[in-house]
Design an enzyme around this catalytic site. Structure first.
Site, PDB file in Angstrom:
ATOM      1  N   ASN A  86      -7.458 -10.636  19.510  1.00  0.00           N
ATOM      2  CA  ASN A  86      -6.633 -10.034  18.909  1.00  0.00           C
ATOM      3  C   ASN A  86      -5.798  -9.561  18.754  1.00  0.00           C
ATOM      4  OD1 ASN A  86      -7.253  -6.874  16.365  1.00  0.00           O
ATOM      5  ND2 ASN A  86      -6.116  -8.567  15.807  1.00  0.00           N
ATOM      6  N   GLY A  87      -4.124 -10.033  18.922  1.00  0.00           N
ATOM      7  CA  GLY A  87      -3.204  -9.443  18.808  1.00  0.00           C
ATOM      8  C   GLY A  87      -1.958 -10.081  18.656  1.00  0.00           C
ATOM      9  N   SER A 117      -5.917  -2.695  -2.084  1.00  0.00           N
ATOM     10  CA  SER A 117      -5.296  -2.132  -1.483  1.00  0.00           C
ATOM     11  C   SER A 117      -4.459  -0.262  -1.592  1.00  0.00           C
ATOM     12  CB  SER A 117      -4.079  -3.321  -0.840  1.00  0.00           C
ATOM     13  OG  SER A 117      -3.522  -3.397  -1.762  1.00  0.00           O
ATOM     14  N   ASP A 152       0.291  -0.175  -0.976  1.00  0.00           N
ATOM     15  CA  ASP A 152       0.255   0.541   0.261  1.00  0.00           C
ATOM     16  C   ASP A 152       1.693  -0.069   1.018  1.00  0.00           C
ATOM     17  OD1 ASP A 152      -0.586  -2.350  -0.141  1.00  0.00           O
ATOM     18  OD2 ASP A 152      -0.463  -2.551   2.934  1.00  0.00           O
TER      19      ASP A 152
END
Ligand code: SF4
Length: 475
Positions: A109-110, A295, A358
């Site tokens: 992840n990244g 959200s 958001d």
């Protein structure tokens, strides 16, 4: 909501029984982090690793007969939304290769910022690659480092980390062991937990994956830490961490599930406090507060609480439609919004509405929502946004890479208000956001709202001294 795309979710489980179904359930709880592909690698007792991966949701990729094919008590898993590399099955993870010292498999992840340079350098030396993904570069490099270090996985991982620049939370199979690794800035989340009944140990992007397996949260993996996970415990080694962490603030605002605790903060609580800050910073005469589901829900509850206005679920969500971004192409996006949200007319009619979400990325989704509310008879529509304007790209794991994708990169707030057609528009301030999250400003990445990044990125400013002073932390 808007057009923010999730990055990925990772998991690792070492147990005293077969792990495939635990990985499956853990991945399902991380599904919000990526809906494009899913994959699991398990390591059988004979040292053989088996990977099954494919495009689609966890349920689609793993019908029960597929889960049953995966044998072993150690394994890792991944859900993906492409942030680097194309959206094709070859780029689904985990990536796995066989080395002299056994299997090497990575779930990532990244975004590894220097992956293109590493890729070119390795190609020039005669290495060959199947995909254009940064994870394959890391996987092959790790296999090489494992050989260079005579099979010592800890040293191999340290060497790998020495070459990578960017954001990464990894779960890995290396030889006969499992590892969880977090980049020196701790940009993306990663935590470790203990399975019930002394059944083993695990790591995952978010604590919700621990919850679903009945595991006890132990702690977050520290920035720069390598954790070896076994069925009997875990062993951690610290590599040099950055002087200040750079936890992605968007995890708290949007990405993480509300019930996840990340680096000590419950996402829901941070969201509620951001909503309260927004109500104090940008109050408005109105009748009701309406969240954009899901959200904006926690932020809206904070806004309602601090403003004293009633919270009303005036936009109904079709829960069987996945997030707006899963269909590529503008037409599909617009249709998706209409399918996804329906205003509850009797609740909205004649009311002055504060609608809370958001973030605004491009502005198309919010424009549509304002339109829906007006069509439903709202007397006024006031938009409140729980993040500061996104003015700059993210290079560290979220897929807004270009300023031309960002309405706030080249429009002032008043111009954006006109674009979305609302009566007023306000964003939370950076100070209000930081205080609500309750973490020192110096411990966060705020790159996409300040234009200053924790990691050197060509053509961009690096986070400077002046951002290192701490804001007062609320308790
Ligand atoms: S640039 Fe923004 S989205 Fe990207 S890691 Fe930093 S805070 Fe998160």
């Amino acid at each position: 909501m808007g057009m923010l795309r999730d990055h990925c979710g990772v998991i690792a489980v070492a147990a005293k029984e077969e792990v495939a179904s635990s990985l499956f359930f853990g991945l399902k709880s991380l599904q919000h982090r990526g809906q494009e592909s899913a994959g699991i690698t398990t390591l059988a007792a004979d040292g053989q690793a088996r990977t099954i991966k494919g495009m689609g949701l966890v349920d689609n990729v793993f019908p029960p007969e597929k889960v049953a094919e995966l044998r072993g008590q150690y394994g890792i898993g991944h859900v993906r939304y492409s942030t680097a590399g194309r959206s094709v099955v070859e780029n689904a993870q985990p990536h796995s290769v066989q080395s002299q010292f056994g299997w090497v498999a990575l779930a990532h992840n990244g975004d590894i910022v220097n992956a293109p340079a590493l890729l070119e350098g390795l190609k020039a030396k005669g290495w060959a690659f199947i995909t254009d993904s940064d994870t394959e570069v890391a996987t092959r490099l790790l296999a090489k480092k494992l050989t260079d270090n005579g099979g010592n996985a800890m040293r191999a991982i340290r060497d790998l980390m020495g070459e990578l620049s960017g954001s990464y939370s990894f779960t890995m199979v290396v030889g006969s062991d499992l590892y969880a690794v977090r980049d020196p800035f701790g940009i993306r989340p990663l935590c470790i937990g203990k399975l019930p009944n002394d059944g083993g140990y695990m790591a995952a992007s978010e604590s919700v994956a621990l919850d679903v397996l009945g595991a006890e949260y132990i702690r977050d993996v520290a920035p720069g830490e390598i954790v070896r996970i076994t069925r009997d415990g875990y062993e951690a080694q610290q590599t040099p961490a950055a002087p200040h962490p750079a936890h992605c603030f968007f995890e708290y605002v949007y990405f993480a599930r509300s019930d996840s605790v990340i680096d000590g903060q419950l996402a829901h609580e941070a969201r509620r406090k951001i909503g309260m800050a927004l109500a104090k910073e940008a109050p408005v005469e109105a009748d009701i507060v309406v969240p954009v589901p899901d959200s904006g829900r926690a932020h809206a509850s904070g806004y309602a609480e601090a403003s004293g206005l009633p919270l009303r679920e005036g936009l109904m969500k079709n829960r069987y439609v996945h997030r707006t971004f899963i269909m590529p192409g503008q037409d599909n996006r617009e249709r998706n919004v209409r399918l996804k949200l329906n205003p509850v007319k009797p609740m909205i009619q004649g009311k002055r509405v504060v609608v809370v979400d958001d973030s605004i990325v491009r502005s198309t989704t919010m424009r549509r929502i304002v339109e829906l509310l007006r069509q439903a008879g709202a007397a006024q529509v006031h938009v409140r946004i729980a993040s500061p304007p996104i003015t700059d790209p993210c290079y560290l794991g979220v897929d807004f890479h270009h300023r031309d994708q960002l309405v706030a990169a080249n429009h002032k707030v008043e111009e954006i208000r006109k674009l979305i057609g609302s009566d007023s528009l306000a964003y939370v301030s950076i100070g209000g956001l930081v205080q609500a999250i309750g973490m020192p400003k110096s411990s966060m990445c705020l790159g996409c709202v300040t234009g200053e990044y924790p990691i050197a990125i060509e053509g961009e400013r690096v986070r400077g001294q002046h951002v290192l002073e701490d804001f007062p932390v609320s308790t």
